[in-house]
Design a protein around this motif. Structure first.
Motif, PDB file in Angstrom:
ATOM      1  N   ILE A   1     -45.811   1.506 -11.841  1.00 11.93           N
ATOM      2  CA  ILE A   1     -46.263   0.925 -10.573  1.00 11.93           C
ATOM      3  C   ILE A   1     -45.078   0.493  -9.724  1.00 11.93           C
ATOM      4  CG2 ILE A   1     -47.452  -1.087  -9.608  1.00 11.93           C
ATOM      5  CD1 ILE A   1     -49.535  -0.746 -11.839  1.00 11.93           C
ATOM      6  N   ALA A   2     -44.027  -0.003 -10.357  1.00  7.79           N
ATOM      7  CA  ALA A   2     -42.830  -0.386  -9.594  1.00  7.79           C
ATOM      8  C   ALA A   2     -42.220   0.825  -8.893  1.00  7.79           C
ATOM      9  CB  ALA A   2     -41.809  -1.037 -10.529  1.00  7.79           C
ATOM     10  N   LEU A   3     -42.106   1.945  -9.593  1.00 12.90           N
ATOM     11  CA  LEU A   3     -41.561   3.158  -8.978  1.00 12.90           C
ATOM     12  C   LEU A   3     -42.462   3.641  -7.849  1.00 12.90           C
ATOM     13  CD1 LEU A   3     -40.480   5.054 -12.225  1.00 12.90           C
ATOM     14  CD2 LEU A   3     -38.942   4.064 -10.526  1.00 12.90           C
ATOM     15  N   ALA A   4     -43.783   3.618  -8.083  1.00 13.50           N
ATOM     16  CA  ALA A   4     -44.718   4.052  -7.049  1.00 13.50           C
ATOM     17  C   ALA A   4     -44.627   3.154  -5.823  1.00 13.50           C
ATOM     18  CB  ALA A   4     -46.142   4.053  -7.607  1.00 13.50           C
ATOM     19  N   ALA A   5     -44.488   1.842  -6.037  1.00 16.70           N
ATOM     20  CA  ALA A   5     -44.400   0.910  -4.918  1.00 16.70           C
ATOM     21  C   ALA A   5     -43.132   1.149  -4.100  1.00 16.70           C
ATOM     22  CB  ALA A   5     -44.437  -0.525  -5.432  1.00 16.70           C
ATOM     23  N   LEU A   6     -42.018   1.405  -4.779  1.00 19.84           N
ATOM     24  CA  LEU A   6     -40.772   1.686  -4.068  1.00 19.84           C
ATOM     25  C   LEU A   6     -40.891   2.977  -3.261  1.00 19.84           C
ATOM     26  CD1 LEU A   6     -38.187   0.735  -6.850  1.00 19.84           C
ATOM     27  CD2 LEU A   6     -38.660  -0.541  -4.741  1.00 19.84           C
ATOM     28  N   ALA A   7     -41.563   3.980  -3.835  1.00 21.30           N
ATOM     29  CA  ALA A   7     -41.752   5.245  -3.117  1.00 21.30           C
ATOM     30  C   ALA A   7     -42.651   5.046  -1.897  1.00 21.30           C
ATOM     31  CB  ALA A   7     -42.348   6.283  -4.060  1.00 21.30           C
ATOM     32  N   CYS A   8     -43.722   4.266  -2.047  1.00 17.26           N
ATOM     33  CA  CYS A   8     -44.626   4.009  -0.924  1.00 17.26           C
ATOM     34  C   CYS A   8     -43.938   3.186   0.160  1.00 17.26           C
ATOM     35  CB  CYS A   8     -45.879   3.281  -1.419  1.00 17.26           C
ATOM     36  SG  CYS A   8     -46.967   4.279  -2.440  1.00 17.26           S
ATOM     37  N   GLN A   9     -43.163   2.199  -0.271  1.00 20.05           N
ATOM     38  CA  GLN A   9     -42.445   1.360   0.689  1.00 20.05           C
ATOM     39  C   GLN A   9     -41.443   2.187   1.491  1.00 20.05           C
ATOM     40  OE1 GLN A   9     -39.282  -1.251  -0.738  1.00 20.05           O
ATOM     41  NE2 GLN A   9     -40.271  -2.979   0.318  1.00 20.05           N
ATOM     42  N   ALA A  10     -40.710   3.068   0.807  1.00 17.01           N
ATOM     43  CA  ALA A  10     -39.694   3.877   1.482  1.00 17.01           C
ATOM     44  C   ALA A  10     -40.307   4.819   2.500  1.00 17.01           C
ATOM     45  CB  ALA A  10     -38.897   4.667   0.440  1.00 17.01           C
ATOM     46  N   THR A  11     -41.506   5.316   2.210  1.00 18.72           N
ATOM     47  CA  THR A  11     -42.146   6.298   3.088  1.00 18.72           C
ATOM     48  C   THR A  11     -43.019   5.654   4.159  1.00 18.72           C
ATOM     49  OG1 THR A  11     -42.189   7.835   1.221  1.00 18.72           O
ATOM     50  CG2 THR A  11     -43.571   8.376   3.125  1.00 18.72           C
ATOM     51  N   HIS A  12     -43.741   4.590   3.787  1.00 23.49           N
ATOM     52  CA  HIS A  12     -44.763   4.043   4.681  1.00 23.49           C
ATOM     53  C   HIS A  12     -44.585   2.567   5.019  1.00 23.49           C
ATOM     54  CE1 HIS A  12     -46.861   7.804   4.100  1.00 23.49           C
ATOM     55  NE2 HIS A  12     -46.944   7.603   2.802  1.00 23.49           N
ATOM     56  N   GLY A  13     -43.614   1.885   4.412  1.00 24.08           N
ATOM     57  CA  GLY A  13     -43.379   0.485   4.750  1.00 24.08           C
ATOM     58  C   GLY A  13     -44.133  -0.487   3.856  1.00 24.08           C
ATOM     59  N   ASP A  14     -43.861  -1.777   4.060  1.00 19.84           N
ATOM     60  CA  ASP A  14     -44.435  -2.830   3.220  1.00 19.84           C
ATOM     61  C   ASP A  14     -45.950  -2.920   3.320  1.00 19.84           C
ATOM     62  OD1 ASP A  14     -42.056  -3.666   2.120  1.00 19.84           O
ATOM     63  OD2 ASP A  14     -41.716  -5.266   3.589  1.00 19.84           O
ATOM     64  N   ASP A  15     -46.526  -2.554   4.443  1.00 18.49           N
ATOM     65  CA  ASP A  15     -47.961  -2.756   4.657  1.00 18.49           C
ATOM     66  C   ASP A  15     -48.830  -1.644   4.073  1.00 18.49           C
ATOM     67  OD1 ASP A  15     -47.456  -5.123   5.981  1.00 18.49           O
ATOM     68  OD2 ASP A  15     -47.365  -4.172   7.961  1.00 18.49           O
ATOM     69  N   ALA A  16     -48.213  -0.619   3.524  1.00 20.10           N
ATOM     70  CA  ALA A  16     -48.998   0.461   2.916  1.00 20.10           C
ATOM     71  C   ALA A  16     -49.819  -0.095   1.759  1.00 20.10           C
ATOM     72  CB  ALA A  16     -48.076   1.569   2.418  1.00 20.10           C
ATOM     73  N   VAL A  17     -51.116   0.223   1.732  1.00 21.16           N
ATOM     74  CA  VAL A  17     -52.015  -0.264   0.683  1.00 21.16           C
ATOM     75  C   VAL A  17     -52.072   0.769  -0.436  1.00 21.16           C
ATOM     76  CG1 VAL A  17     -54.371  -0.952   0.107  1.00 21.16           C
ATOM     77  CG2 VAL A  17     -53.385  -1.573   2.326  1.00 21.16           C
TER      78      VAL A  17
END
Length: 491
Positions: A92-108
């Motif tokens: 989940i940590a890796l997925a969150a970093l990938a989502c943050q890098a692509t879509h920002g902090d607000d990505a659900v």
């Protein structure tokens, strides 16, 4: 709002041996007409997810891609490929970093394990939309399952009172013994922990920073040394991206669950009570419950190609994976699970089904290569990006395989050091390259590939190509393949 479906496709499913193997694990088992992984992906689509992020083992990439390509409306996926399993907190940590890098902090992020059975998609979507709203308000959301009995195989979540309302989590507790589980149910304050979550990328990263900084630091190091590239798929204008990790750096991540790392420690965890049927399909009795029983409580897991004669048989589940038609007969038995695969047979009472994983442990300890769970056992069909192969027969000096190739696909240009091969096309139309010569080959026609001759098979027809291969040689292992060219990027 950007909504990403994060599907965690890991775990060996050892309690579902021999149908679930490391090479073909539980997420790919079909229940209710489709694979559990496909069902998880479809649930995310039903919620309106904009993107799909799959965290899976690197060995399952093409198997997963093949499943997606067979879906009627496949989403575009991004893959995080684990060189080894590292539990849910690192995933989940890796997925969150990938989502943050692509879509920002607000990505659900809607986090869905790939091995759950949830028949009621409409009710799931309604619950998920509630979870998404809570996630946008900065909560860590967990889906709670109303207990149906004193189950010892699940973690539990305590709230003020079990009901239909969303409410704060008081505490997470680990898998209890039977007496403790009974006490939990008597209080009316406990849910089962489903392992499904929802939060924004920024919220979970902040929670990891606060409660599990070592997990987040290791994940950042793994991402920093990772390599992301487009998946080489022929005729694909916008191919999905694949992130591969350095094995050493990846292995430095702690082996810890997201429950231990964050959920048990955070104060902003909200529980959404599930209003849908749910099973984690953790053992064979749960698989049996997913099928329609006859008047005697018997269930058949694989109806196609199997005739079952049940005489004085009650409460029994039969699961058959066979290369050919098979007749199964049971006489005077009750509450059994019978699982028959080409290389392994399991007979277990439903009461002892949780102990099937001990069989896997014993096979590993004894190094029984013909039935070992880890690497050597093959399912009835091994999936490759171009199609499948199945080993029909193997003895000293020869092996017989059935190979299928999808329309427009081809095997790599390759040769073998220690075996020659004989190919007979039985269905479809292909071009077989041997050396520098190409031969159009129709059903019933035969080609011989000498030792160390480079060769390739391409399906040039509109239908699936089926070929029977006979290998002859002193060594017939799958590692005796030297690839010269490969359109799928394999070495």
């Amino acid at each position: 709002m950007k909504l990403i479906s994060v599907v965690l496709s890991g775990g060996a499913g050892t309690r579902l041996w021999p149908a679930s193997r490391q090479a073909y694990p539980k997420p790919f088992m079909k229940l209710g007409g489709s694979a559990l992984l496909e069902q998880a992906i479809s649930r995310g689509q039903a919620c309106g997810t904009d993107d799909l992020l799959i965290v899976t083992n690197q060995d399952h990439l093409f198997l997963t891609q093949g499943l997606l390509s067979d879906m009627a409306d496949p989403p575009r996926a991004r893959y995080l490929l684990e060189p080894k399993g590292r539990n849910t907190a690192p995933a989940i940590a890796l997925a969150a970093l990938a989502c943050q890098a692509t879509h920002g902090d607000d990505a659900v992020m809607l986090v869905l394990p790939a091995d759950h059975l949830i028949p009621d998609t409409e009710s799931f979507v309604a619950n998920a939309l509630e979870a998404i709203r809570q996630a946008q308000e900065g909560h860590l959301v967990v889906f709670g399952i109303h207990p149906t009995g004193p189950e010892t195989g699940f973690g539990y979540i305590e709230v003020a009172k079990v009901g239909r309302d969303i409410q704060p989590v008081l505490q997470f507790v680990e898998k209890p013994d039977i007496a403790t589980a009974q006490d939990y149910l008597a209080t009316g304050r406990y849910y089962w922990n489903s392992g499904m979550f929802c939060f924004t990328a920024g919220t979970i990263i902040g929670s990891l920073e606060q409660h599990a900084p070592a997990v987040l630091k290791a994940a950042r190091l793994a991402m920093a040394s990772a390599n992301t590239q487009s998946l080489p798929i022929p005729d694909e204008a916008n191919p999905p991206s694949v992130t591969r990790f350095d094995a050493h750096t990846f292995g430095l991540q702690p082996d810890i669950s997201i429950d231990y790392a964050v959920m048990e420690r955070a104060s902003n965890v909200i529980l959404v009570p599930a209003r849908f049927g749910w099973s984690d399909v953790g053992a064979w009795p749960a698989v049996a419950l997913a099928h329609t029983a006859d008047a005697s409580g018997n269930t058949l897991g694989t109806a196609d190609g199997t005739d079952w004669v049940a005489v004085n048989t009650t409460g029994t589940h039969v699961h058959i994976d066979s290369h050919c038609h098979k007749v199964v007969a049971t006489v005077g038995v009750q509450d059994l699970v019978v699982v028959d695969t080409p290389d392994a047979l399991l007979i277990v009472s439903k009461q002892e089904a949780q102990n099937v994983k001990r069989v896997v442990d014993a096979l590993k300890e004894r190094h029984i290569s013909s039935a070992q769970h880890q690497t050597t056992v093959l399912p009835p069909a091994v999936h490759r990006p171009w199609g499948t192969y199945a080993t029909l027969k193997e003895e000293d000096g020869y092996k017989v395989k059935r190979i299928t190739v999808k329309p427009g696909q081809s095997l790599s240009l390759q040769f073998h050091h220690q075996r020659a091969e004989h190919w007979v096309v039985v269905r479809g139309r292909g071009i077989i390259q041997i050396g520098d010569a190409e031969h159009v080959t129709q059903p019933g026609e035969y080609r011989y590939i000498p030792l160390q001759a480079k060769h390739r098979l391409t399906n040039v027809g509109h239908d699936e190509l089926v070929l029977i291969e006979v290998q002859c040689g002193d060594y017939l292992g799958e590692d005796d393949i030297v690839r010269l060219q490969d359109r799928y990027g394999r070495s």
